[in-house]
Motif scaffolding. Sequence first.
Motif, short mmCIF file in Angstrom:
data_model
loop_
_atom_site.label_atom_id
_atom_site.label_comp_id
_atom_site.label_asym_id
_atom_site.label_seq_id
_atom_site.Cartn_x
_atom_site.Cartn_y
_atom_site.Cartn_z
N SER A 79 -2.70 -1.27 -12.52
CA SER A 79 -2.33 -0.13 -13.38
C SER A 79 -0.95 0.40 -12.96
CB SER A 79 -3.37 0.98 -13.26
OG SER A 79 -4.64 0.54 -13.66
N PRO A 80 0.12 -0.27 -13.37
CA PRO A 80 1.46 0.08 -12.90
C PRO A 80 2.02 1.40 -13.42
CG PRO A 80 1.60 -1.58 -14.60
CD PRO A 80 0.14 -1.43 -14.27
N LEU A 81 1.43 1.94 -14.49
CA LEU A 81 1.97 3.17 -15.07
C LEU A 81 1.19 4.40 -14.64
CD1 LEU A 81 2.84 1.69 -18.55
CD2 LEU A 81 4.42 2.38 -16.78
N ARG A 82 0.22 4.21 -13.75
CA ARG A 82 -0.46 5.34 -13.13
C ARG A 82 0.39 5.80 -11.94
NH1 ARG A 82 -1.71 3.06 -9.56
NH2 ARG A 82 -3.79 2.19 -9.66
N GLU A 176 -0.51 4.31 -23.46
CA GLU A 176 0.64 3.68 -22.80
C GLU A 176 0.45 3.65 -21.29
OE1 GLU A 176 4.86 5.48 -22.40
OE2 GLU A 176 4.97 4.12 -24.12
N ASN A 177 0.03 4.76 -20.72
CA ASN A 177 -0.15 4.82 -19.26
C ASN A 177 -1.41 4.12 -18.79
OD1 ASN A 177 2.22 6.27 -18.70
ND2 ASN A 177 1.22 8.22 -19.15
N SER A 178 -2.24 3.69 -19.74
CA SER A 178 -3.50 3.03 -19.40
C SER A 178 -3.39 1.51 -19.39
CB SER A 178 -4.61 3.45 -20.39
OG SER A 178 -4.89 4.83 -20.27
N ILE A 179 -2.19 0.99 -19.54
CA ILE A 179 -2.03 -0.47 -19.54
C ILE A 179 -2.60 -1.07 -18.26
CG2 ILE A 179 -0.33 -2.33 -19.35
CD1 ILE A 179 1.36 -0.94 -21.37
N ASP A 186 0.47 -8.45 -21.06
CA ASP A 186 0.31 -7.09 -20.51
C ASP A 186 1.46 -6.76 -19.57
OD1 ASP A 186 -2.12 -6.76 -21.83
OD2 ASP A 186 -3.30 -7.48 -20.13
N LEU A 187 1.83 -7.73 -18.74
CA LEU A 187 2.92 -7.53 -17.77
C LEU A 187 4.24 -7.30 -18.50
CD1 LEU A 187 3.85 -7.46 -14.83
CD2 LEU A 187 4.09 -9.95 -14.93
N ASP A 188 4.48 -8.08 -19.55
CA ASP A 188 5.71 -7.92 -20.33
C ASP A 188 5.77 -6.54 -20.97
OD1 ASP A 188 6.50 -10.48 -19.67
OD2 ASP A 188 5.79 -11.38 -21.55
N ARG A 189 4.64 -6.09 -21.50
CA ARG A 189 4.58 -4.79 -22.15
C ARG A 189 4.82 -3.68 -21.12
NH1 ARG A 189 5.72 -1.21 -25.80
NH2 ARG A 189 4.08 0.28 -26.29
N ALA A 190 4.22 -3.80 -19.94
CA ALA A 190 4.40 -2.80 -18.89
C ALA A 190 5.86 -2.74 -18.45
CB ALA A 190 3.50 -3.12 -17.70
N ASN A 191 6.48 -3.90 -18.26
CA ASN A 191 7.89 -3.94 -17.86
C ASN A 191 8.79 -3.31 -18.92
OD1 ASN A 191 7.66 -5.16 -15.33
ND2 ASN A 191 7.55 -7.21 -16.21
N ARG A 196 12.17 1.24 -20.35
CA ARG A 196 12.50 2.30 -21.31
C ARG A 196 12.48 3.66 -20.64
NH1 ARG A 196 8.44 1.94 -24.87
NH2 ARG A 196 7.43 3.88 -24.26
N LYS A 197 11.48 3.90 -19.78
CA LYS A 197 11.38 5.17 -19.09
C LYS A 197 12.54 5.37 -18.12
CE LYS A 197 6.42 6.05 -19.37
NZ LYS A 197 5.20 6.38 -18.63
N LYS A 198 12.91 4.32 -17.42
CA LYS A 198 14.05 4.41 -16.48
C LYS A 198 15.34 4.71 -17.22
CE LYS A 198 12.29 1.49 -12.73
NZ LYS A 198 12.47 0.23 -11.98
N LEU A 199 15.49 4.08 -18.39
CA LEU A 199 16.68 4.29 -19.20
C LEU A 199 16.77 5.73 -19.67
CD1 LEU A 199 19.15 2.95 -20.57
CD2 LEU A 199 17.67 2.47 -22.53
#
Length: 203
Positions: A79-82, A176-179, A186-191, A196-199
């Motif tokens: 869960s990389p977006l948690r 979005e945060n539940s990916i 899934d990994l591509d979508r998370a990246n 986008r968030k970093k930008l």
Amino acid sequence: MLWTIEACLQSPYIRKTVVSSDDKEILSVAKQARVDALSRPAELAADETLTIPVISHVVDQLGESIDDYNYLVLMQPTSPLRTAQHLDMAFDQLLEVGASSLISVVGAEHSPLKSFVLENGTLKGIVNDSYPFMRRQDLPKTFLANGAIYIVDLKAFMCGRSLLTDFCIPFEMSKENSIDIDTVADLDRANEIISRKKLSENF
């Protein structure tokens, strides 16, 4: 995995972080991050291994020091977006209502209450025979565990060996945060989301 370790280290609620794995490389990364690395027995590292026996192994390794802790937190590395903020908000919510456990969830897009099961060759509503024909907005709201955060009172876990207690509350997260990383897609979508968030943070 590092994003999960960082979330734990950044939260004031987490006093001890343990990484359980049978992979030497993962254990090495955990040690470099200065958290506890626990080698998992082969019988707990098979594809069909359930989560509870793995958690129980970690808890049992704490020995007498288990009395130093009040809660058990399961943070899966998929869960990389948690973030630490999500974890802190979940703990705040748990403590505010005095619940004995919490599971992070995401609202189900398609209600499972409209599903059927097959019984002796005959279709039956999974809960009752009325729900499958009701409007979605008239059905009780349903949730899916997103795998990001599980918190349980440690004594309750020791008694029942379950993450679901009699007083378990939800911590709802966005889609979005539940990916949950299960596939390359899934990994591509998370990246993509992370980029986008970093930008947006740089503007």
